[in-house]
Scaffold this active site. Sequence first.
Site, PDB file in Angstrom:
ATOM      1  N   GLY A  31       0.929  -1.294  -0.188  1.00  0.00           N
ATOM      2  CA  GLY A  31      -0.019  -0.122   0.138  1.00  0.00           C
ATOM      3  C   GLY A  31       0.859   1.130   0.036  1.00  0.00           C
ATOM      4  O   GLY A  31       2.035   1.292  -0.392  1.00  0.00           O
ATOM      5  N   LEU A  33       0.664   3.725  -2.007  1.00  0.00           N
ATOM      6  CA  LEU A  33       0.753   3.532  -3.400  1.00  0.00           C
ATOM      7  C   LEU A  33       1.358   4.864  -4.226  1.00  0.00           C
ATOM      8  O   LEU A  33       0.827   5.800  -3.861  1.00  0.00           O
ATOM      9  CB  LEU A  33      -0.520   2.959  -4.295  1.00  0.00           C
ATOM     10  N   HIS A  34       2.325   4.609  -4.964  1.00  0.00           N
ATOM     11  CA  HIS A  34       3.066   5.884  -5.749  1.00  0.00           C
ATOM     12  C   HIS A  34       2.984   5.331  -7.109  1.00  0.00           C
ATOM     13  O   HIS A  34       2.478   4.222  -7.653  1.00  0.00           O
ATOM     14  CB  HIS A  34       4.068   6.218  -5.054  1.00  0.00           C
ATOM     15  N   GLY A  36       5.485   4.383  -8.966  1.00  0.00           N
ATOM     16  CA  GLY A  36       6.070   3.165  -9.261  1.00  0.00           C
ATOM     17  C   GLY A  36       5.267   1.920  -9.084  1.00  0.00           C
ATOM     18  O   GLY A  36       5.197   1.209  -9.859  1.00  0.00           O
ATOM     19  N   HIS A  37       4.399   1.841  -8.145  1.00  0.00           N
ATOM     20  CA  HIS A  37       3.280   0.810  -7.970  1.00  0.00           C
ATOM     21  C   HIS A  37       2.265   1.049  -9.293  1.00  0.00           C
ATOM     22  O   HIS A  37       1.987  -0.154  -9.686  1.00  0.00           O
ATOM     23  CB  HIS A  37       2.524   1.055  -6.713  1.00  0.00           C
ATOM     24  N   ASP A 150      13.513  -2.442  -5.369  1.00  0.00           N
ATOM     25  CA  ASP A 150      14.076  -3.691  -4.264  1.00  0.00           C
ATOM     26  C   ASP A 150      14.703  -4.608  -5.087  1.00  0.00           C
ATOM     27  O   ASP A 150      14.131  -5.725  -5.222  1.00  0.00           O
ATOM     28  CB  ASP A 150      12.914  -4.020  -3.626  1.00  0.00           C
ATOM     29  N   VAL A 176      10.825   3.960 -10.830  1.00  0.00           N
ATOM     30  CA  VAL A 176      10.170   5.174 -11.258  1.00  0.00           C
ATOM     31  C   VAL A 176      10.664   5.986 -10.156  1.00  0.00           C
ATOM     32  O   VAL A 176      10.943   6.038  -9.105  1.00  0.00           O
ATOM     33  CB  VAL A 176       8.821   5.200 -11.175  1.00  0.00           C
ATOM     34  N   SER A 185       9.229   5.747  -3.410  1.00  0.00           N
ATOM     35  CA  SER A 185       8.937   4.859  -2.264  1.00  0.00           C
ATOM     36  C   SER A 185       8.251   5.280  -1.440  1.00  0.00           C
ATOM     37  O   SER A 185       7.870   6.572  -1.094  1.00  0.00           O
ATOM     38  CB  SER A 185      10.724   4.635  -1.571  1.00  0.00           C
ATOM     39  N   SER A 186       7.250   4.311  -0.899  1.00  0.00           N
ATOM     40  CA  SER A 186       6.150   4.825   0.097  1.00  0.00           C
ATOM     41  C   SER A 186       6.890   5.594   1.150  1.00  0.00           C
ATOM     42  O   SER A 186       6.192   6.312   2.221  1.00  0.00           O
ATOM     43  CB  SER A 186       5.504   3.667   0.675  1.00  0.00           C
TER      44      SER A 186
HETATM   45  O1  PAF Z   1       8.005  -4.654  -1.889  1.00  0.00           O
HETATM   46  C1  PAF Z   1       7.229  -4.710  -1.308  1.00  0.00           C
HETATM   47  O2  PAF Z   1       6.146  -4.019  -1.194  1.00  0.00           O
HETATM   48  C2  PAF Z   1       6.938  -5.958  -0.033  1.00  0.00           C
HETATM   49  O3  PAF Z   1       8.342  -6.443   0.149  1.00  0.00           O
HETATM   50  C3  PAF Z   1       6.139  -7.015  -0.788  1.00  0.00           C
HETATM   51  C4  PAF Z   1       6.848  -7.712  -2.160  1.00  0.00           C
HETATM   52  C5  PAF Z   1       4.544  -6.621  -1.270  1.00  0.00           C
HETATM   53  C6  PAF Z   1       5.812  -8.149   0.222  1.00  0.00           C
HETATM   54  O4  PAF Z   1       5.212  -7.762   1.396  1.00  0.00           O
END
Ligand code: PAF
Length: 280
Positions: A31, A33-34, A36-37, A150, A176, A185-186
């Site tokens: 969650g 979210l930005h 990148g997500h 990551d 991104v 990043s969140s």
């Molecule tokens: O990258 C993340 O946000 C977390 O590590 C993931 C892959 C959702 C697992 O909780």
Amino acid sequence: MKVVKTVAEVQQLLAIPLSNKEVVGFAPTMGALHSGHIALVKRARKECDAVAVSIFVNPTQFNDKNDLARYPRTLDADVQLLQAAGCDVVFAPEVEEIYPTPDTRVFDFGMLDKVMEGERRPGHFNGVGQVVSRLFDIVKPTRAYFGEKDFQQLAIVRELVHQLRYKVEIVPCPIVREADGLAMSSRNTLLTPEQRAAAPLIAKTLFTAVDMVCETDLATLKKFVVDQIEGNQLLKLEYFDVVNTKTLQPVYSLDNEGSKQACIAVQAGKIRLIDNMRIS
Ligand code: PAF
């Protein structure tokens, strides 16, 4: 788009696409979210028949209780962004739904989690392995989308898929960045305005370091990065490593064969920021 909280609901919603052998795309998230997500979700939308996103702040991957407590939670805003990105199913479970009993599995990721994040965050990647495996068991995706920010996590997830023989294709997606270069990043939302103003130095330093690779040696490169980051009072360098892209083991010379990745972790106050770049 449907937002559900239980395993039964998510499985019911995905039962027809899966039984029709449709391509189910999945982006696991925590969650907050930005863009990148959202890039992961939009790519999944283009490449898949059905798109599922999980929003679950996984307690087993937090080695620091304070980090877990302050992790941003913005479900309503997340749901709106996912709707606009074309997501079909949002799975936002409570902890008990994912872990009805404690997950005691201990994975052996070999040397992959003995360096960088794994070395500094004991248990972190074991927790990532636990939750990703639970989520894959529930969603049964055809393709799963992960961000390259990551970078080490991606290697761990690939190893997990290999060890547990999941039939899922892992799709890495490029980092991104904000307009000033900071990797999205969140955790960026937790920075004070002063820390946020200092943070782009991380990407800037990494870009310059990658440009310097042809004309310098590893020790000089490392010193450059240390000097740049430590030159800013608000930032503290945790590590800068040049690693083999596949094994993640640090290289001892920039002349080493094989593709390499420059990886960095910096602390801005209590907030850890990571970034990485390919060295061609
Ligand atoms: O990258 C993340 O946000 C977390 O590590 C993931 C892959 C959702 C697992 O909780």
